[in-house]
Design an enzyme around this catalytic site. Sequence first.
Site, PDB file in Angstrom:
ATOM      1  N   ARG A  94      51.295  18.993  37.654  1.00 28.61           N
ATOM      2  CA  ARG A  94      52.710  18.772  37.958  1.00 28.61           C
ATOM      3  C   ARG A  94      52.928  18.394  39.416  1.00 28.61           C
ATOM      4  O   ARG A  94      53.746  17.520  39.721  1.00 28.61           O
ATOM      5  CB  ARG A  94      53.544  20.002  37.595  1.00 28.61           C
ATOM      6  CG  ARG A  94      55.043  19.750  37.741  1.00 28.61           C
ATOM      7  CD  ARG A  94      55.882  20.868  37.179  1.00 28.61           C
ATOM      8  NE  ARG A  94      55.712  22.117  37.922  1.00 28.61           N
ATOM      9  CZ  ARG A  94      56.362  23.248  37.633  1.00 28.61           C
ATOM     10  NH1 ARG A  94      57.208  23.267  36.613  1.00 28.61           N
ATOM     11  NH2 ARG A  94      56.161  24.336  38.336  1.00 28.61           N
ATOM     12  N   LYS A 188      59.291  18.638  41.738  1.00 28.58           N
ATOM     13  CA  LYS A 188      59.386  19.913  42.456  1.00 28.58           C
ATOM     14  C   LYS A 188      59.194  19.631  43.940  1.00 28.58           C
ATOM     15  O   LYS A 188      58.109  19.786  44.493  1.00 28.58           O
ATOM     16  CB  LYS A 188      58.333  20.896  41.929  1.00 28.58           C
ATOM     17  CG  LYS A 188      58.659  22.361  42.213  1.00 28.58           C
ATOM     18  CD  LYS A 188      57.718  23.274  41.441  1.00 28.58           C
ATOM     19  CE  LYS A 188      57.969  24.736  41.728  1.00 28.58           C
ATOM     20  NZ  LYS A 188      59.235  25.229  41.183  1.00 28.58           N
ATOM     21  N   GLU A 221      69.750  23.967  33.757  1.00 29.98           N
ATOM     22  CA  GLU A 221      68.736  24.929  34.189  1.00 29.98           C
ATOM     23  C   GLU A 221      69.332  25.896  35.191  1.00 29.98           C
ATOM     24  O   GLU A 221      70.496  25.767  35.597  1.00 29.98           O
ATOM     25  CB  GLU A 221      67.547  24.201  34.818  1.00 29.98           C
ATOM     26  CG  GLU A 221      67.925  23.375  36.046  1.00 29.98           C
ATOM     27  CD  GLU A 221      66.759  22.572  36.619  1.00 29.98           C
ATOM     28  OE1 GLU A 221      65.601  22.881  36.305  1.00 29.98           O
ATOM     29  OE2 GLU A 221      67.022  21.629  37.394  1.00 29.98           O
TER      30      GLU A 221
END
Length: 339
Positions: A94, A188, A221
Amino acid sequence: MATNSVEIESAEDSKVHVFSSSTELLEKLHQKWNSVEKPPYPAMYSSIYGGIILDPAMMVIPIDDHMVHRGHGVFDTAIILDGYLYELDAHIDRILVSASRAKISSPFPKSTLRTILIQLTSASNCKKGTLRYWLSAGPGDFLLSPSGCPTSAFYAVVIDEEFSQCKQGVKVITSTIPMKVPLFATSKNVNYLPNVLSKLEAEEKGAFASIWVDDEGYVAEGPNVNVAFVTHDNELILPFFEKILSGCTAKRLLELAPKLVENGRLKSVKTGNITVEEAKGAAEMMYVGSTLPVLPIIEWDETPIGNGKVGELTMALSDLVWEDMVAGPETHRLKVPYV
């Protein structure tokens, strides 16, 4: 005259100290840590230093690193539990995707990043905590473009911290802080100001954290966690990942949850769009994240979720993930070779 004299004396009293040598500066840095019985950061890696640092006073990064002054960096986190790294490969994959979107080239191939992180955890001798790591455009100057940075940088730190399976329910609110656009929400990156403000907003209102709702009215989220629901038909549903971060723990939950379908406790497991009205009318609601791994939500905007108590299926899902973290297959748990 008296007033001017006072002003001059105050200026002298507030004169900024100039460190005359690196030795003097190091002594100052060590003063902070000498009184700490157990440093919370037992080890750090820096590609700028070219190795692992065990002295917390030296765990620093250059001020001209573009991650510091431009936010041009990405990061990820893996869990250390009972001497094992949980879902390390998924988290490395990721961060490399995030780096690609941020136009940051890793200074090392994936295999080297993995080796560094394993050796760092081993050197830390930490058996329970978190492993956090960053890929940055690197140090070089204070301009906007990273073209003046000689190389990208990789940093990592082991954080010795306690965490356990969450069993108490929490209250949440709908965030009024605008959520990130998909390009940034799905990567991220270190630009976490919206996340911080969203969390602070919740705390100021007496809640644990918040929920973001997208521009189409669908649940998105939390500030640094995914969210999931169990409907009154016993369906587990998580929001689509197209506009939000693809949580490694959330994805693992989707892989594990069909076990509850097999034994008849859940009807189905899926991702999909869920409106705020549907979400608030769910039987159960939960946050999903690395150190939780599943946190029951019992109230949203002062409205009880279900019966306002921790749901049985929420705890069954939590048990599935926690057991996977503690004793799951080695494809998801890597034993750290401590020296």
